[in-house]
Scaffold this active site. Structure first.
Site, short mmCIF file in Angstrom:
data_model
loop_
_atom_site.label_atom_id
_atom_site.label_comp_id
_atom_site.label_asym_id
_atom_site.label_seq_id
_atom_site.Cartn_x
_atom_site.Cartn_y
_atom_site.Cartn_z
N ASP A 1 49.94 34.56 -6.30
CA ASP A 1 49.74 35.67 -5.38
C ASP A 1 48.79 35.30 -4.23
OD1 ASP A 1 47.72 35.43 -7.36
OD2 ASP A 1 46.89 37.35 -6.71
N GLU A 2 48.90 36.05 -3.16
CA GLU A 2 47.93 36.05 -2.06
C GLU A 2 47.54 34.66 -1.56
OE1 GLU A 2 45.49 40.12 -2.72
OE2 GLU A 2 44.86 38.50 -4.02
N VAL A 3 48.53 33.86 -1.24
CA VAL A 3 48.22 32.53 -0.72
C VAL A 3 47.92 32.66 0.77
CG1 VAL A 3 48.99 30.16 -0.48
CG2 VAL A 3 49.78 31.54 -2.42
N GLU B 1 54.92 37.93 -5.18
CA GLU B 1 55.07 37.18 -3.93
C GLU B 1 55.96 35.96 -4.08
OE1 GLU B 1 52.18 38.42 -5.00
OE2 GLU B 1 50.63 38.26 -3.45
#
Ligand SMILES: *[C@@H]1O[C@H](CO)[C@@H](O)[C@H](O)[C@H]1NC(C)=O
Ligand SMILES: *[C@@H]1O[C@H](CO)[C@@H](O)[C@H](O)[C@H]1NC(C)=O
Ligand SMILES: *[C@@H]1O[C@H](CO)[C@@H](O)[C@H](O)[C@H]1NC(C)=O
Ligand SMILES: *[C@@H]1O[C@H](CO)[C@@H](O)[C@H](O)[C@H]1NC(C)=O
Length: 471
Positions: A287-289, A340
Site C-alpha cells: 500500500d501507499e507507495v 493498491e
C-alpha cells in the site's frame, strides 16, 4: 461429545451492569436500552430456541466428556483445556443437566465458548456457524511497540468475540520489532530498543500457540516496498536513495526495486518468515507507495527507460511486486495484499486475497475486485483507530459487507473482513479500551446472520457482553 454442565455458558447471563446515558448533550442517536430476548448472547447465533424450563448450575464438577461416537477422542486436549468455562457451537442443546454439543471440527466446538459463571440456564437449543470465514483483527506493533501481554489479552478478547484471524502488522516505517534469525541487524538497528522492544523467535512462537489454542490464525504482514524506513537501518542498500538535484539528499524512499541484491534479500527473508509463521498466508502489504523518491533517483530513471516504463512509476511498483510474489510463491504460501496492488494492475495469482481498505467508494472496489475473480476481505468501514464521540460502534455494526452490486458468485468471493487498529495513537496504555467493545460490533457483523441488525437489541446484549469481558 456430551458435556455435563455444572456451570456454563453463554445463555442467559444475568449480568446487570447498566450504563447511564446522560451525556449532557446528544449529537449522536442513542439506541434504546431494553432487554433482549437473547439475554447477553454475543455474537448472536444463527439459531437459538430458548424455553422457560430453567436448570440450576453449580460450579463444582463441570466437565466435558467425549461421546462414544466423537472423533475428537479423549485425548483432545485442545477442548479439554478450554473447557473451564466453555461450550459451543454448531449444535448445542441444553436439556436437563446435560448439554450435547455437536461440531464437525474441533474449531467449531471451540468457537462458541461461554465466558462466565452463570447460575442458571434455560433449556435451549442453538445451531450456529459463522456467516464469514475470515473474521480478523489488525494490530500494529510498529508505530508503538505492543508488549506481549497486550497482544495476548487481545487474542483472548478476540476469542470471546469469535474472531479467528490475528493480522499482525508487525513492522512498518517507525520500527522493526521482529527479531529475524537470518538478519538480526534488522531489529538490532530498527527496533525502538534492541532488547526490550522486540519480538524474539520464542515470543512469536508463544503468541502463535496462544492464538492457535483459541482457534485464531496469525497472519503476519511484512509490508513492502513502501512503509519500510525501519528496514533500511539494518539492511544497507535495501532502500532507494533519494536525490536532491544531482546528488543524494541523504534520505531514503521505498525498497530499491532495481537491484538484484534486493531480491536476494527478500528471498532469504521471506523463506524465514514462511517457516516462522505456519499460516498458509502471508500479508505482503503493497500500500501507499510514494513515487517521489524513485522519480528523483537517476539510476531509477535510467532503469525505467531501459524497461520501457516511460514515466509510469506504477509499472515499476508492479515490476517489484511481481518479483516479490514469485519469491513468496516458492515458499508455498498464499498471499494477501492491500488493494493498491490490484488497482495498479499487477498480475496476481488467482488465489491471491485482496484486502480492501480505502474508505472512498469501497462498494465499487469490492465490485471490481470480485469481478476480476479475486477472493476479498473488507476493512474499509472498520478502521477503529478513527475515533469519535459517542456510540460509534453502531456505524461499524450497520455495515453490510455484501451491499455492492454483483452476482452471487461475486458475493461468495467476499470471505470476511478485518477490524483495523493502527498504532499512531495507541499503545499498551489505551489499546484494549479503545478497541473493545467497538470491535465486538464487527465481530457480530462477521459472524451472525445478515438479518441480525436491530441496534436496540444489539445494544442490550453488547452492554452485558462488555461487562463480561471486563469481568
Ligand atoms: C427462562 O425461564 C424463566 C422461567 O424459568 C423465564 O421467566 C424466562 O423468560 C426464560 N428466559 C428466556 C430467555 O426464555
Ligand atoms: C492442556 O493443558 C495441559 C496441562 O496444563 C498441558 O500439559 C497441555 O499441553 C495442554 N494442551 C494443549 C493442547 O495446550
Ligand atoms: C541481475 O540479475 C539479472 C538476471 O539474473 C542479470 O541479467 C543482471 O546482469 C544482474 N545485474 C547485476 C547488476 O548484477
Ligand atoms: C448499484 O447499481 C445501481 C444501478 O447502476 C446504482 O444506482 C447504485 O449506485 C449501485 N450501488 C452501488 C453500491 O454501487
Amino acid at each position: 461429545m456430551i458435556a455435563t454442565l455444572k456451570f456454563t455458558t453463554l445463555l442467559l447471563a444475568v449480568v446487570v451492569c447498566r450504563a447511564t446515558q446522560d451525556y449532557g448533550y446528544k449529537d449522536v442517536e442513542e439506541p434504546t436500552l431494553g432487554d433482549s430476548q437473547y439475554g447477553s448472547l454475543w455474537p448472536l447465533p444463527q439459531k437459538v430456541q430458548m424455553s422457560t424450563v430453567a436448570f440450576k448450575l453449580s460450579g463444582v464438577s463441570f466437565q466435558i466428556v467425549d461421546a462414544k461416537e466423537s472423533s475428537s477422542g479423549a485425548s483432545c486436549s485442545l477442548l479439554q483445556n478450554s473447557s473451564f468455562c466453555c461450550l459451543s457451537t454448531d449444535e448445542l442443546s441444553v436439556d436437563s443437566p446435560v448439554a450435547v454439543l455437536k461440531a464437525p471440527k474441533v474449531w467449531g466446538a471451540l468457537r462458541g465458548r461461554g465466558h462466565g459463571f452463570y447460575k442458571s440456564i434455560n433449556r435451549t437449543e442453538i445451531q450456529d456457524f459463522p456467516r464469514f470465514t475470515h473474521r480478523g483483527l489488525l494490530l500494529d506493533s510498529s508505530r508503538h511497540f505492543l508488549p506481549i501481554k497486550v497482544i495476548l489479552a487481545n487474542l483472548e478478547a478476540m476469542a470471546w468475540n469469535k474472531f479467528n484471524v490475528f493480522h499482525w502488522h508487525i513492522v512498518d516505517d517507525p520500527s522493526f520489532p521482529y527479531m529475524s534469525r537470518t538478519f538480526p541487524q534488522l531489529s538490532q538497528q530498527g527496533a525502538y530498543h534492541p532488547y526490550t522492544h522486540v519480538y524474539t523467535p520464542s515470543d512469536v512462537k508463544m503468541i502463535i500457540e496462544f492464538a492457535r489454542l483459541r482457534g485464531i490464525r496469525v497472519v503476519s504482514e511484512f509490508d513492502t516496498p513502501g512503509h519500510t524506513q525501519s528496514w533500511g537501518k539494518g539492511q544497507k542498500d535495501l532502500l532507494t536513495p533519494c536525490y536532491s538535484g544531482a546528488s543524494p539528499s541523504g534520505s531514503f524512499g521505498p525498497v530499491n526495486p532495481i537491484l538484484n541484491t534486493t531480491y536476494d534479500f527478500m528471498a532469504m527473508f521471506f523463506k524465514e518468515v514462511s517457516t516462522v509463521f505456519p499460516d498458509a498466508y502471508i500479508h505482503l502489504g503493497g500500500d501507499e507507495v510514494d513515487f517521489s523518491c524513485w522519480k528523483s533517483n537517476p539510476d531509477i530513471q535510467k532503469f525505467m527507460a531501459q524497461q520501457g516504463f516511460g514515466t509510469d512509476y506504477s509499472k515499476l511498483e508492479s515490476f517489484y511486486i511481481q518479483r516479490l510474489l514469485d519469491i513468496v510463491t516458492t515458499t508455498n504460501k498464499g498471499y494477501m495484499i492491500w488493494q493498491e496492488v490490484i488497482d495498479n494492475g499487477v498480475k496476481l495469482k488467482s488465489n491471491t486475497v485482496v484486502h480492501v481498505w480505502m474508505g472512498n467508494k469501497f462498494e465499487e472496489e469490492l465490485q471490481k475486485v470480485t469481478e476480476a475473480g479475486f477472493t476479498t476481505i473488507l476493512s474499509a468501514p472498520w478502521y477503529l483507530d478513527y475515533i469519535s464521540y459517542g456510540q460509534d460502534w453502531q456505524k461499524y455494526y450497520k455495515v453490510e459487507p455484501l451491499s455492492f452490486n454483483g452476482t452471487d458468485a461475486q458475493k461468495k468471493l467476499v470471505v470476511g473482513g478485518e477490524a483495523c487498529l493502527w498504532g499512531e495513537y495507541v499503545d499498551a496504555t489505551n489499546l484494549t479500551p479503545r478497541l473493545w467493545p467497538r470491535a465486538s460490533a464487527v465481530g457480530e457483523r462477521l459472524w451472525s446472520d445478515k438479518d441480525v441488525k436491530d441496534t436496540n437489541d444489539a445494544y442490550s446484549r453488547l452492554i452485558q457482553h462488555r461487562c463480561r469481558m471486563v469481568q
